[in-house]
Design a protein around this motif. Structure first.
Motif, PDB file in Angstrom:
ATOM      1  N   ASN A 108       5.371  -9.318  -0.122  1.00  0.00           N
ATOM      2  CA  ASN A 108       4.300  -9.549  -1.099  1.00  0.00           C
ATOM      3  C   ASN A 108       3.265 -10.538  -0.569  1.00  0.00           C
ATOM      4  O   ASN A 108       2.056 -10.374  -0.777  1.00  0.00           O
ATOM      5  N   GLU A 109       3.750 -11.555   0.124  1.00  0.00           N
ATOM      6  CA  GLU A 109       2.859 -12.589   0.658  1.00  0.00           C
ATOM      7  C   GLU A 109       1.937 -12.032   1.749  1.00  0.00           C
ATOM      8  O   GLU A 109       0.735 -12.343   1.778  1.00  0.00           O
ATOM      9  N   THR A 110       2.497 -11.214   2.632  1.00  0.00           N
ATOM     10  CA  THR A 110       1.725 -10.702   3.765  1.00  0.00           C
ATOM     11  C   THR A 110       0.939  -9.441   3.437  1.00  0.00           C
ATOM     12  O   THR A 110       0.014  -9.067   4.162  1.00  0.00           O
ATOM     13  N   GLY A 111       1.331  -8.761   2.368  1.00  0.00           N
ATOM     14  CA  GLY A 111       0.690  -7.495   2.029  1.00  0.00           C
ATOM     15  C   GLY A 111       1.139  -6.340   2.891  1.00  0.00           C
ATOM     16  O   GLY A 111       0.539  -5.258   2.860  1.00  0.00           O
ATOM     17  N   CYS A 112       2.207  -6.548   3.654  1.00  0.00           N
ATOM     18  CA  CYS A 112       2.751  -5.483   4.501  1.00  0.00           C
ATOM     19  C   CYS A 112       3.864  -4.754   3.756  1.00  0.00           C
ATOM     20  O   CYS A 112       4.687  -5.373   3.077  1.00  0.00           O
ATOM     21  N   LEU A 113       3.894  -3.454   3.909  1.00  0.00           N
ATOM     22  CA  LEU A 113       4.863  -2.626   3.196  1.00  0.00           C
ATOM     23  C   LEU A 113       6.250  -2.818   3.781  1.00  0.00           C
ATOM     24  O   LEU A 113       6.427  -2.903   5.001  1.00  0.00           O
ATOM     25  N   PHE A 114       7.246  -2.850   2.903  1.00  0.00           N
ATOM     26  CA  PHE A 114       8.635  -3.023   3.328  1.00  0.00           C
ATOM     27  C   PHE A 114       9.519  -2.121   2.485  1.00  0.00           C
ATOM     28  O   PHE A 114       9.420  -2.109   1.254  1.00  0.00           O
ATOM     29  N   ALA A 115      10.400  -1.345   3.153  1.00  0.00           N
ATOM     30  CA  ALA A 115      11.303  -0.462   2.401  1.00  0.00           C
ATOM     31  C   ALA A 115      12.531  -0.129   3.232  1.00  0.00           C
ATOM     32  O   ALA A 115      12.499  -0.140   4.462  1.00  0.00           O
ATOM     33  N   ALA A 116      13.608   0.170   2.522  1.00  0.00           N
ATOM     34  CA  ALA A 116      14.832   0.641   3.158  1.00  0.00           C
ATOM     35  C   ALA A 116      14.694   2.115   3.510  1.00  0.00           C
ATOM     36  O   ALA A 116      13.957   2.868   2.864  1.00  0.00           O
ATOM     37  N   HIS A 117      15.440   2.523   4.527  1.00  0.00           N
ATOM     38  CA  HIS A 117      15.446   3.931   4.929  1.00  0.00           C
ATOM     39  C   HIS A 117      16.572   4.651   4.191  1.00  0.00           C
ATOM     40  O   HIS A 117      17.660   4.833   4.705  1.00  0.00           O
TER      41      HIS A 117
END
Length: 339
Positions: A108-117
């Motif tokens: 959220n802080e960086t604005g980069c997407l993060f998700a599990a596979h």
């Protein structure tokens, strides 16, 4: 979109092989702590990075795929996100909910997407169950059994080590829990766990009984030392039953063709006496058919496509932060590690 991969073992090389099949995607290279993997990376046509810092500093790379043992996921995900990379992390996404919340905060802080596979959302068998539930083919579902069973034990290496996040709850449970939570919008009310260590120092057999607020109940079972496996799915609805035998979704549906049971049941004579309750229904009161094939037939590479589309649109990844947290909550209950 250009991908970089951290960890080039079985899953890392799996990702590389399939990402490059998707139009508009390419794999720039990979980093693995084991020098023996470097030859494999080169042979597959990718660049070898000698350090994690080196791959994260490559400005050509948009997305980092993390395919390392589970206990490395948190630190590597945070490092990649802070380097400005979007991150796809192998499952289980983290070792516990606290770690996951740390990574979500950085995302959220960086604005980069993060998700599990969570690639098994695209398995044919799961798609059949979801399709049958939504179509009402066997009525309202009230009980679902989902199980995977084998007799080969746990594959070696880190999957047998507690410190690395080994064990079947993390390995297979994470998939089956994720699938089950997608089959109903109702909140989860209760989790009962029966976890065993039969041959290893980590859980190699377990059963979870889930109760949802809409009345649906589900059994999730994983066993690695079972020589007579049961069907992959057994699904009970108030108008019929479906059994799926394998990951391809092969199986059958038997459903009632009478709204009311206005017939006289037969009698079955057991060694100790008769029973009407367990006598088979007359053949004319039921309809038998093959289980449907999922439409359209699933392509798990859609995961990468949807992840990339979310980057471009600014939307949520195909596996959302809330969904990852809900799965991790169940894992914590099962393993007794929650706070």
């Amino acid at each position: 979109m250009k991908f970089g991969i951290i960890g080039y073992g079985g899953m890392g090389s799996f990702h590389a092989a399939h990402i490059k099949m998707v139009e508009g995607f390419s794999v720039k290279g990979a980093y693995d702590i084991n020098p023996d993997k470097h030859a494999k990376v080169k042979a597959d046509g990718f660049e070898v990075y000698l350090t994690q810092e080196e791959i994260l500093a490559d400005k050509d790379i948009d997305i980092i795929v993390i395919a390392t043992p589970n206990n490395f996921h948190k630190d590597q995900s945070i490092a990649a996100l802070r380097a400005g990379k979007h991150v796809i992390c192998e499952k289980p996404v983290m070792m516990n909910l606290e770690e996951l919340d740390e990574v979500i905060a950085v995302s959220n802080e960086t604005g980069c997407l993060f998700a599990a596979h969570q690639n098994r959302r695209w398995d044919a068998d799961f798609r059949v169950v979801k399709q049958v539930k939504e179509s009402g083919t066997i009525g309202k579902l009230y009980y679902i059994e989902s199980r995977v069973q084998g007799a080969n034990g746990i594959p070696g290496d880190w999957r047998c080590e507690p410190v690395a996040g080994g064990g079947m709850v993390y390995d297979w449970g994470v998939h089956l829990i994720d699938q089950m939570l997608l089959l109903t919008d109702a909140p989860l009310k209760e989790v009962y766990a029966h976890v065993l260590k039969v041959k290893y120092n980590v859980d190699d057999n377990f059963k979870l009984l889930l109760t949802f607020e809409d009345g649906l109940r589900a059994l999730i079972e994983v066993s690695t030392y079972n020589f007579i496996p049961l069907p992959r799915w057994h699904v009970s609805g108030d108008a019929g039953t479906m059994v799926l035998d394998d990951f391809n979704g092969n199986g059958k549906i038997v459903k009632a063709n009478l709204e009311k049971m206005d017939y006289t049941p037969g009698i079955v004579y057991t060694a100790s006496g008769p029973t009407k309750t367990m006598a088979p229904r007359p053949i004319e009161t039921i309809e038998t058919m093959d289980a449907p094939k999922p439409a359209p037939f699933p392509d798990f590479k859609d995961y990468y496509r949807e992840f990339a589309a979310a980057i471009k649109s600014g939307g949520e990844a195909p596996v959302t932060h809330t969904q990852m947290r809900n799965v991790m909550k169940v894992i914590e209950f099962a393993l007794g590690i929650g706070k």
